[in-house]
Design an enzyme around this catalytic site. Structure first.
Site: not given
Length: 216
Positions: A91, A109, A121, A135, A145, A181, A198
């Site tokens: 964008r 964006k 991905h 990475n 936002y 992760a 986590r």
């Protein structure tokens, strides 16, 4: 550099009849354009670029030795030796530095990605300044936002952002930070910080059989 009006014959088209290139487009040497490309506005394409199938490119600057496939890009700059796509979206106000890889279903964006940074991905990168050699893992979201205003994220060089990480802007990640992760990051990090956030899973032995049976 050639223009889209008079010198399309100097570009190698795989199937020229399926492509649309506006007169204002400028194209470098040794460019290969595959079917179903739409190239618009003040786009400038460098030398040795391969435009794979299905791109829509508007008002972009694409450097030398880039490969772009099945992607939608507008008002952005891609430097040399980048791989974009398939199915990427850039964008407005996106800057992709040399050697970057932007993979399938990555949306960028109003952000800058430093040299050799990879988002391979399924990521959203909005309102961020990212350094080189970073990475960005699968499913990473730059949460820019809060319902009232947009905020920026700063990521310094050599950072690792794992899969399914939420980065709640405004945040500043210092050099060589490692975000595990599944973590939601809400605070700044110092150099070489290791961040993990986590809930630990609870394992119920042999309980799956009951639920699988009830679902049939």
């Amino acid at each position: 550099m050639i223009d889209g009006k008079n010198n399309q014959n100097l570009v190698k088209f795989i199937k020229k009849s399926t492509c649309f290139i506006e007169k204002t487009v400028k194209i470098g040497k040794n460019v290969v354009i595959f079917p179903n490309n739409v190239i618009l506005g003040n786009t400038v394409i460098g030398d040795n670029v391969v435009l794979g199938c299905g791109n829509v490119i508007k008002n972009c600057i694409i450097g030398n030795d880039c490969n772009v496939e099945y992607s939608h890009m507008e008002d952005s700059k891609i430097e040399n030796d980048c791989k974009i796509g398939p199915f990427s979206r850039l964008r407005p106000n996106s800057v992709i530095k040399s050697g970057c890889k932007i993979g399938n279903f990555v949306e960028i964006k109003n952000s800058t990605l430093g040299k050799n940074t990879k988002a391979s991905h399924l990521a959203y990168i909005g309102d961020a300044d990212i350094g080189q050699n970073c990475n960005i893992g699968c499913g990473a979201i730059f949460v820019n936002y809060n319902g009232k205003q947009k905020n920026r994220t700063m990521v310094e060089d050599d950072c690792f952002i794992g899969s399914n990480v939420n980065i709640i802007a405004p945040v500043h990640m210092s050099k060589c930070s490692y975000i595990c992760a599944g973590t939601t990051l809400t605070q700044d990090t110092n150099c070489e910080d290791f961040v993990i956030g986590r809930a630990r899973e609870t394992v119920k032995p042999c309980r799956a059989k009951k639920y699988l049976k009830e679902s049939k």
